[in-house]
Design an enzyme around this catalytic site. Sequence first.
Site, mmCIF file in Angstrom:
data_model
loop_
_atom_site.group_PDB
_atom_site.id
_atom_site.type_symbol
_atom_site.label_atom_id
_atom_site.label_comp_id
_atom_site.label_asym_id
_atom_site.label_seq_id
_atom_site.Cartn_x
_atom_site.Cartn_y
_atom_site.Cartn_z
ATOM 1 N N SER A 186 30.989 36.916 73.065
ATOM 2 C CA SER A 186 30.889 38.358 72.824
ATOM 3 C C SER A 186 31.387 39.154 74.023
ATOM 4 O O SER A 186 31.564 40.357 73.935
ATOM 5 C CB SER A 186 29.442 38.734 72.526
ATOM 6 O OG SER A 186 28.624 38.429 73.635
ATOM 7 N N SER A 245 29.359 37.431 79.434
ATOM 8 C CA SER A 245 29.540 36.769 80.734
ATOM 9 C C SER A 245 30.739 37.338 81.486
ATOM 10 O O SER A 245 30.729 37.413 82.713
ATOM 11 C CB SER A 245 29.701 35.265 80.550
ATOM 12 O OG SER A 245 28.429 34.661 80.557
ATOM 13 N N GLU A 277 22.837 34.125 82.486
ATOM 14 C CA GLU A 277 22.202 33.033 81.733
ATOM 15 C C GLU A 277 21.500 32.067 82.678
ATOM 16 O O GLU A 277 21.541 30.846 82.492
ATOM 17 C CB GLU A 277 23.226 32.303 80.861
ATOM 18 C CG GLU A 277 23.941 33.254 79.906
ATOM 19 C CD GLU A 277 24.603 32.542 78.746
ATOM 20 O OE1 GLU A 277 24.010 31.584 78.231
ATOM 21 O OE2 GLU A 277 25.705 32.951 78.354
ATOM 22 N N GLY A 314 24.071 39.008 73.162
ATOM 23 C CA GLY A 314 25.208 38.912 72.242
ATOM 24 C C GLY A 314 25.559 37.442 72.116
ATOM 25 O O GLY A 314 25.200 36.654 72.982
#
Lengths: 279, 265, 288
Positions: A43, A46, A166, A39
């Site tokens: 969004s 995280s 990430e 996303g």
Amino acid sequence: MSEILKVNDVSFKYPAETELALKNVTLSCMKGEWLSVTGHNGSGKSTLAKLLNGLLLPDSGNVEVEGLFTTNMDELWEIRRRVGVVFQNPDNQFVGTSVRDDIAFGLENFGVPRDEMIRRIDESVKHVGMEQYLDQEPHLLSGGQKQRVAIAGILAQAPSIIILDEATSMLDPMGRKEVLETVRTLNKEKGITVISITHDLEEALHSDRVLVMNKGRVSALGAPSDIFSNTSLILDAGLDTPFSVKLSQKLREEGVPLTRDYLTQEELVKALWTLKSGS
Amino acid sequence: MLQNVIIGQYYPASSVLHRMDPRSKLLASFIFIFIIFLANNFISYGAAALFTLFVLASSKVPAGYLYRGLKPVFFLVFFTLLLHVFMTKEGDVLFSLGWLKVYEGGVIQGLYISLRLMLLVMMTSLLTLTTTPIDITDGLEYLLHPLKKLKLPVHEFALMMSISLRFIPTLLQETEKIMKAQMARGADFTSGPIKERVKAFVPLLIPLFISAFKRAEELALAMESRGYRGGEGRTRLRELNWQLRDTLAIAALALLAAVLIFTRS
Amino acid sequence: MDIKIRQLEHRYMPGSPYERLALKDISLDISEGTFLALIGHTGSGKSTLIQHLNGLLKPSSGSIAMGDTAWAAGDKKMDMKPLRKKVGIVFQYPEHQLFEETVEKDIMFGPMNFGESETEAKERAKEMISLVGLPEEVSDKSPFDLSGGQMRRVAIAGVLAMKPDVLILDEPTAGLDPSGRNEIMELFYNLHHDRKLTTILVTHSMEDAAKYADEIVVMHQGKVFMKGVPAEIFQQEEKLKQASLDVPETVEFLHKWQAASGERHELSEFTVASLAKALASEWKGGVS
């Protein structure tokens, strides 16, 4: 396959913000699967990652890991042992002054006896291929190496789930490969469940399921082939369509009679070959 | 010039001193700092100096290396010497330059005090040259352990020290990076009047602070995620090992103290 | 501004135990107006090389000429400031260099350092804010209240405001999401053409190199390992592998298709569209 993690109708708002960061998110994760969460920035993906091991607690709803709840203070620490997070910035999660000390950090926190600690460090460092670097200082390691040390630190805690927040986005292609291959092996050989927050298309394509987040909500959850053939969904989420899907579409525009979009190069080559030898 | 300063730096080698327990080295340095003040004549200063040379020899740190590293300190020592030579009015007048009279007592006092300063700096440098910063931190944590009963945050202090040590090289790299980025935008850190130059550092310092805060925040989150919740119930990987040589070192200091007490006048 | 590099060598921390030879025997000509992609994996010397082009690093041996300004190893200290005005560098994660109270002031920092008047600098800030696609109102905001992607744009605006002739981009899209990445690269590409810049793009992305570059230089272990136009470079898949690099996806696919079908195609451009066109020709009466 059994459910290892459940997010039940979770909403969350950061104290300083007016808007909800997560709105009624419900999902479950199967034992041993690789779930990619994707996303665009903002969004809520995280935020979701931080709720999964209780770094943030839901305003409503709950998060359940192997029968334990993050909202239950007595169980929170056990959840953190079972759910390890590799964060984005390789530097800002390296606590120790050497590789050995850093892997030890989590074990020390969980009160693992020293002899057992040494055994686990030696074992986990081998799984990430960093045994040559035990005494190395962090500023002499590459980004990919630091992330592998972070993985070793989690591995030593004998986790059930690894979350990659990430974790490869600041790495070069080689570092990215190193890290993903390491986690893939752990997923396959040790059956560790992987939840990966990522923008990396290749990675999402090779996962078991893909979750697309949009404005704090789950906008889609399914197999990569279902998600990535839905071009508008992908663009709405701020992502790129995979190369082979793009090529499939362009080929059709050019009059090549392909019946659908293909996700990988191998599939597309095969489809074209069938088409060619059939005509 | 900064890279020549060795105060606080570690010199990798393998000597008895390097292998000693940081606690005994810290204790010994501490004792030395106190008992050096006992020396007050030629023999007692001689004994303290001999002892220091003996420690230097057993550290395997080249004397030349120590000498070069301590050069900046010599200025301070020389200044102390001058101060005493001109300010102390004791004993016979040796000579006079106009209104300035130099007394015998002043010269002797000056020499003694400079020697004391030199020995202190040499000993503490030898401590840091033979002990890695992280070992010093460990040693301090153990030695300060009793203070925990007074509710002093000994564990937190030690953790703070070790994290600072861990991040010094990272922040240095970052400083260089930001400096270059601003120089590419025409910033000048090296020339101009002093007031301008101080101002020139703002574009360097602000990004550095912001990034340091961001790092701190992320690090705290990562530590919590890895189960950190204070010193309670923690086990330790790093272990200190007090051996016979450590006891002997403390005994040697006690012996030096005795010698100083007997020889002082 | 033509760029001439001759036998350039760079040593980090010479005379210390940490001495390291980072660049060896680099000779390179980049003519004015070129869009050059500099590729190589971490530690290959790309970043060291670009920092020589505006005098942030000094050669250990060899010489460099940027237009009329030339210098060589061992030259006595020369003033690099006039050169830095003409050679802008967008460093990796450039948002880390922001420091001013407002976006406008931060963008003005470069031009003011190079002696532009305050009015002119303000004018440029305004121009650059719209150029990088930010709304006008951000001008008075603190850069630290913006999103990561917006901060990146402000930092880029701060470099562009110097109106450099040579623009050096060190992985300018690192850490951005795919749509942000495309927008930023398109911005640089348009700027390159509109302002007739010489652009050097340091990148790991073969896709970007294929899409934007006129010429590619591959670095490996501190040396120029390959040099040529994209088509030449991408033909040598094996050699690229030695430098731990891949070919772009279009080329990779073409190679797979050639292996499967025996059909050969030459691509002039490395876009998906031109690949599709080339392949589709096999279905249109076999003309390839």
